[in-house]
Design a protein around this motif. Sequence first.
Motif, mmCIF file in Angstrom:
data_model
loop_
_atom_site.group_PDB
_atom_site.id
_atom_site.type_symbol
_atom_site.label_atom_id
_atom_site.label_comp_id
_atom_site.label_asym_id
_atom_site.label_seq_id
_atom_site.Cartn_x
_atom_site.Cartn_y
_atom_site.Cartn_z
ATOM 1 N N ARG A 161 -2.636 3.944 5.673
ATOM 2 C CA ARG A 161 -2.722 3.577 4.256
ATOM 3 C C ARG A 161 -3.742 4.446 3.521
ATOM 4 N NH1 ARG A 161 -2.953 -1.115 7.289
ATOM 5 N NH2 ARG A 161 -1.186 -2.553 7.027
ATOM 6 N N LYS A 216 -7.065 -3.064 2.375
ATOM 7 C CA LYS A 216 -7.193 -2.841 3.814
ATOM 8 C C LYS A 216 -7.770 -1.459 4.113
ATOM 9 C CE LYS A 216 -3.320 -5.909 5.042
ATOM 10 N NZ LYS A 216 -2.020 -6.014 5.751
ATOM 11 N N TYR A 217 -7.939 -1.187 5.394
ATOM 12 C CA TYR A 217 -8.502 0.083 5.852
ATOM 13 C C TYR A 217 -7.682 1.267 5.352
ATOM 14 C CZ TYR A 217 -9.555 3.892 9.132
ATOM 15 O OH TYR A 217 -9.877 5.097 9.688
ATOM 16 N N ARG A 218 -8.367 2.231 4.753
ATOM 17 C CA ARG A 218 -7.716 3.432 4.236
ATOM 18 C C ARG A 218 -8.092 4.627 5.100
ATOM 19 N NH1 ARG A 218 -7.610 3.071 -2.307
ATOM 20 N NH2 ARG A 218 -7.526 0.810 -2.517
ATOM 21 N N ASP A 219 -7.090 5.390 5.456
ATOM 22 C CA ASP A 219 -7.302 6.587 6.268
ATOM 23 C C ASP A 219 -6.729 7.767 5.497
ATOM 24 O OD1 ASP A 219 -7.655 8.450 8.238
ATOM 25 O OD2 ASP A 219 -6.778 7.245 9.845
ATOM 26 N N ARG A 256 -8.250 4.707 17.561
ATOM 27 C CA ARG A 256 -8.636 3.506 16.816
ATOM 28 C C ARG A 256 -7.657 2.374 17.080
ATOM 29 N NH1 ARG A 256 -11.426 3.130 11.218
ATOM 30 N NH2 ARG A 256 -11.498 1.101 12.227
ATOM 31 N N SER A 285 0.813 -1.210 0.000
ATOM 32 C CA SER A 285 0.000 0.000 0.000
ATOM 33 C C SER A 285 0.849 1.262 0.000
ATOM 34 C CB SER A 285 -0.902 0.003 1.238
ATOM 35 O OG SER A 285 -0.134 -0.122 2.417
ATOM 36 N N ASP A 290 -8.055 -0.692 17.077
ATOM 37 C CA ASP A 290 -8.221 -1.832 16.182
ATOM 38 C C ASP A 290 -7.389 -1.672 14.912
ATOM 39 O OD1 ASP A 290 -9.874 0.370 15.543
ATOM 40 O OD2 ASP A 290 -11.179 -0.886 14.311
ATOM 41 N N ALA A 291 -7.212 -0.442 14.447
ATOM 42 C CA ALA A 291 -6.438 -0.177 13.226
ATOM 43 C C ALA A 291 -4.990 0.177 13.528
ATOM 44 C CB ALA A 291 -7.088 0.957 12.435
ATOM 45 N N GLN A 322 1.622 4.335 1.794
ATOM 46 C CA GLN A 322 1.497 4.416 3.245
ATOM 47 C C GLN A 322 2.514 5.378 3.829
ATOM 48 O OE1 GLN A 322 3.856 0.793 5.089
ATOM 49 N NE2 GLN A 322 2.740 0.066 3.266
#
Length: 446
Positions: free
Chosen positions: A319, A325-328, A150, A133, A152-153, A135
């Motif tokens: 990412r 995967k999770y994108r922020d 967060r 990714s 979890d992330a 990142q």
Amino acid sequence: MASSATSSPAPASLGLGLGRGGLLLLADDEPTSAPPLPGLMRLRCAVQHYDWGRRGADSLVARLADDTAADGRPCAELWMGTHPTAPSSLAPDVSLRDWVARNPAALGRDVAARWAGDLPFLFKVLSVAKALSIQAHPDRDLARALHALRPDAYRDANHKPEMAVAITEFRALCGFVGTQELKEVLRTVPEVRELVGKEDAAKLMSVKEQNEGIGVRPYLQSAFTNLMAANEEVVSEAISKLKCRLDGESKVRALTKKEKLVLSLERQYPGDVGVLAAFFFNYVKLNPGEALYVGANEPHAYLSGDCIECMATSDNVVRAGLTPKYRDVETLCSMLTYNQIFPEILRGVPVQPYVTRYTPSTDEFEIDHYFLPPGKSVTMSAVAGPSIFLVMTGKGEIKAGSVPDEAKLKEGNIFFVPAYTEVNLLAFGPGCMQLYRAGVNSIFFS
């Protein structure tokens, strides 16, 4: 840093050591006195099966872990360290993380005090088949905030500077291109210019040479954010136009390296905004033995090849493209430095015969590469911090400690060596023996 000091005694709760044949021994509880810390401990390390990894015998990770079958799954990363996501173990029921917590003397006094009784670095091998990714890794303050918001992330509160040493040819994107190259992108890639927006594109195109640098950053940040935050359908349509245009132009001219890369990324991640984002980043190729250091808040994406990697003990990744995967996106675009500098390529410095050292600008880690011809030996003087050794190729012998623990070496062997332990390595034939060592940066002790 050479030292003749011996290690401190371990707490009575657990003693671990290696016998003459390199076998791990577990000692019973000893309420009155504990044995000295062992000089050498064999590690069992976890493989991460991320989708971008190589498969089967093509994966260096799989070969080192003796896991070439892996049920058909890709073998992407081999983790060597104490991070709770995948801590290495000394025995099936004894994790290195727990053992270090019970035996802080193994870290050395200064290391244990600075990093709260934990190993400060995470050592890895990566086998990259397709792009990771786009990142960046947060600095300490942002890492704490993200972990609290967060967990979890963002699984820990630590920063994650990292360094990759190429084993094969290794390709990556890293850092933003210079203003002149960015202007050329906006001039020649209408699909990017459209998503950046006319106003921001005009501001970047109007930047004078004497105003480059810090004066460009607000314009670059705005343009990059516009791109990354664009509507998915609009992005997908732009990429389709780009692909069609380049396919046609390839019949009448040679495509640039970056254009070829973008088409390759499109095949890996169709319709992903990271395909277009690649135009903003430096395209880096490392030859075997060259290294790349990535500091906090710098954008990057590894593309292909095998490498040794070391970092601060963290798994924090923000990412925003080339990933399922999770994108922020908002966090990534706001955290980046927007420095426009081609990254420095490190080639290592010889520190003694057969040993090359890669030293980053962070205290947590350094990497040594040992390359020993058959019959040659080398000694690592005792240092005030712990080490992890990985045998990459060849065979030999390792001895550690004042009353040496010893073991035969072969490809894939991994050992933890406590602080204040002298290590002697001897290579057998027929080929050369290669090892990599991760340890606390020598500059920390000086």
